[in-house]
Design an enzyme around this catalytic site. Structure first.
Site, PDB file in Angstrom:
ATOM      1  N   SER A   1       0.841  -1.204   0.000  1.00  0.00           N
ATOM      2  CA  SER A   1       0.000   0.000   0.000  1.00  0.00           C
ATOM      3  C   SER A   1       0.873   1.250   0.000  1.00  0.00           C
ATOM      4  O   SER A   1       0.403   2.340  -0.332  1.00  0.00           O
ATOM      5  CB  SER A   1      -0.909   0.012   1.235  1.00  0.00           C
ATOM      6  OG  SER A   1      -0.143  -0.147   2.420  1.00  0.00           O
TER       7      SER A   1
ATOM      8  N   ASP B   1       5.265  -7.187   2.452  1.00  0.00           N
ATOM      9  CA  ASP B   1       4.486  -7.649   1.297  1.00  0.00           C
ATOM     10  C   ASP B   1       5.374  -8.023   0.133  1.00  0.00           C
ATOM     11  O   ASP B   1       6.371  -7.330  -0.157  1.00  0.00           O
ATOM     12  CB  ASP B   1       3.587  -6.504   0.808  1.00  0.00           C
ATOM     13  CG  ASP B   1       2.164  -6.661   1.277  1.00  0.00           C
ATOM     14  OD1 ASP B   1       1.772  -7.776   1.652  1.00  0.00           O
ATOM     15  OD2 ASP B   1       1.440  -5.641   1.255  1.00  0.00           O
TER      16      ASP B   1
ATOM     17  N   GLU C   1      -9.365  -9.306   3.716  1.00  0.00           N
ATOM     18  CA  GLU C   1      -9.598  -7.881   3.429  1.00  0.00           C
ATOM     19  C   GLU C   1     -10.972  -7.668   2.793  1.00  0.00           C
ATOM     20  O   GLU C   1     -11.315  -8.274   1.771  1.00  0.00           O
ATOM     21  CB  GLU C   1      -8.487  -7.343   2.502  1.00  0.00           C
ATOM     22  CG  GLU C   1      -8.691  -5.866   2.179  1.00  0.00           C
ATOM     23  CD  GLU C   1      -7.453  -5.145   1.668  1.00  0.00           C
ATOM     24  OE1 GLU C   1      -6.367  -5.745   1.625  1.00  0.00           O
ATOM     25  OE2 GLU C   1      -7.599  -3.955   1.313  1.00  0.00           O
TER      26      GLU C   1
ATOM     27  N   GLU D   1      -0.359 -12.151  -1.651  1.00  0.00           N
ATOM     28  CA  GLU D   1      -1.771 -12.170  -2.012  1.00  0.00           C
ATOM     29  C   GLU D   1      -2.106 -13.418  -2.823  1.00  0.00           C
ATOM     30  O   GLU D   1      -1.301 -13.844  -3.658  1.00  0.00           O
ATOM     31  CB  GLU D   1      -2.121 -10.911  -2.825  1.00  0.00           C
ATOM     32  CG  GLU D   1      -1.991  -9.639  -2.027  1.00  0.00           C
ATOM     33  CD  GLU D   1      -2.456  -8.380  -2.772  1.00  0.00           C
ATOM     34  OE1 GLU D   1      -3.041  -8.516  -3.873  1.00  0.00           O
ATOM     35  OE2 GLU D   1      -2.216  -7.284  -2.253  1.00  0.00           O
TER      36      GLU D   1
ATOM     37  N   LYS E   1       4.332 -11.447   3.290  1.00  0.00           N
ATOM     38  CA  LYS E   1       2.884 -11.621   3.079  1.00  0.00           C
ATOM     39  C   LYS E   1       2.672 -11.672   1.579  1.00  0.00           C
ATOM     40  O   LYS E   1       3.301 -10.896   0.848  1.00  0.00           O
ATOM     41  CB  LYS E   1       2.096 -10.461   3.690  1.00  0.00           C
ATOM     42  CG  LYS E   1       0.608 -10.500   3.339  1.00  0.00           C
ATOM     43  CD  LYS E   1      -0.228  -9.566   4.193  1.00  0.00           C
ATOM     44  CE  LYS E   1      -0.302  -8.144   3.713  1.00  0.00           C
ATOM     45  NZ  LYS E   1      -0.783  -7.982   2.334  1.00  0.00           N
TER      46      LYS E   1
HETATM   47  O1  KIV Z   1      -0.505  -3.321   1.617  1.00  0.00           O
HETATM   48  C1  KIV Z   1      -1.133  -3.250   2.698  1.00  0.00           C
HETATM   49  O2  KIV Z   1      -1.050  -2.273   3.437  1.00  0.00           O
HETATM   50  C2  KIV Z   1      -1.966  -4.392   3.067  1.00  0.00           C
HETATM   51  C3  KIV Z   1      -2.873  -4.245   4.254  1.00  0.00           C
HETATM   52  C4  KIV Z   1      -3.921  -3.256   4.014  1.00  0.00           C
HETATM   53  C5  KIV Z   1      -3.420  -5.536   4.676  1.00  0.00           C
HETATM   54  O3  KIV Z   1      -1.913  -5.384   2.432  1.00  0.00           O
END
Ligand code: KIV
Length: 299
Positions: free
Chosen positions: A46, A84, A183, A116, A114
């Site tokens: 994000s 991420d 989410e 997706e 993390k």
């Molecule tokens: O990229 C991000 O900030 C996220 C969260 C909103 C879970 O994946």
């Protein structure tokens, strides 16, 4: 207190203790969040929208993620650091994903990644886990698929979507994920998913029955201007405070109120002879530049 790990989060779920996660993209934010006792700091992609100003997370690169992870990891003493995997880095092949995730841990200093996706990335999750890389899953509204979804919409609203969410969550758990982000899914669906897993679910826009919650830091403290998602709660109005501070600063610079004498470094009494030397040097320069003789105008 020692640093929080995947094991701590699993124990928290078993004890019914809720997990608090927030995004962090830089050192001072991470330092404050860590001091506040945040359980997990997420270097979310994000950051592409929040700090880089893009309209989606798609342009974010692995190098961007590593750059921001380094800052956060330096500040995190107790909070767990999760980063991420950006667009396509988890979906080309498990070996490709392993290379990117390895860099995120080795160069960035994250404790986990993390990624997706649901059942379709289960093989990749298993490959990373077998190489010693803890993985947090992320299903529901996965922002990297914004174009496939045709916008940022609630997921899991139809029977088919809700069943798919549950199947994806179970596939991620079976592949070895230590946690799953849900989410923007209806709270009732998130509850069934959470009750079906032994690993913690972390919700964002997924109701109160998840095992933990995550918010984007800038939304949580009211830093961002413009659109605020329904699921966000502002715990402060930092953006307004910053703007007010900036206006006062501009006014004080222009009126001469800043800097005042307390923000100015003064010579001590025993240093005042420096001023005499300076003044003599200044006069010397003026004299040096003065013409000795007045030249006759040329005819
Ligand atoms: O990229 C991000 O900030 C996220 C969260 C909103 C879970 O994946």
């Amino acid at each position: 207190m020692s640093q929080i790990t995947t094991k701590t989060l699993l124990q928290m779920k078993a004890r019914g203790q809720k997990i608090a996660m927030v995004t962090a993209y830089d050192y001072p934010t991470a330092e404050r969040m860590d001091a506040a006792g945040m359980h997990v700091l997420l270097i979310g992609d994000s950051l592409g929208m929040v700090v880089q100003g893009h309209s989606t997370t798609i342009p974010v690169t692995v190098d961007d993620m590593i750059y921001h992870t380094k800052m956060v990891a330096r500040a995190a003493k107790q909070s767990m650091v999760v980063t991420d995997m950006p667009f396509l880095t988890q979906s080309i092949s498990p070996e490709d994903a392993l290379r990117h995730a390895g860099r995120i841990l080795q160069e960035g200093g994250a404790q986990a990644v993390k990624l997706e996706g649901g059942r379709e990335v289960a093989k990749t999750v298993a490959r990373l886990v077998s190489a010693g890389i803890p993985v947090m899953g992320h299903i529901g509204l996965t922002p990297q698929s914004v174009h496939a979804f045709g916008g940022f919409h609630v997921q899991g609203r139809t029977k088919q979507e809700a069943l798919r969410l549950l199947d994806d969550a179970l596939a991620l758990e079976a592949a070895g994920a230590f946690s799953v982000v849900l989410e923007v899914v209806p709270g009732e669906v998130a509850k069934v998913v959470s009750d079906s897993l032994s690993i913690p679910t972390i919700g964002i826009g997924a109701g109160a029955d998840c095992d933990g919650q995550v918010l984007v830091f800038h939304d949580m403290v009211g830093y961002t201007a413009g659109y605020i998602p329904k699921h966000n709660k502002r715990y402060a109005q930092v953006g307004r405070t910053i703007e007010e501070a900036a206006k006062t600063y501009i006014e004080e610079v222009q009126s001469g109120l800043f800097p005042g004498t307390e923000q100015t470094i003064h010579l001590r009494e025993d240093e005042r002879e420096i001023l005499l030397s300076l003044e003599a040097a200044r006069l010397g320069r003026i004299r040096q530049n003065e013409p000795d003789t007045v030249e006759e105008p040329k005819k």
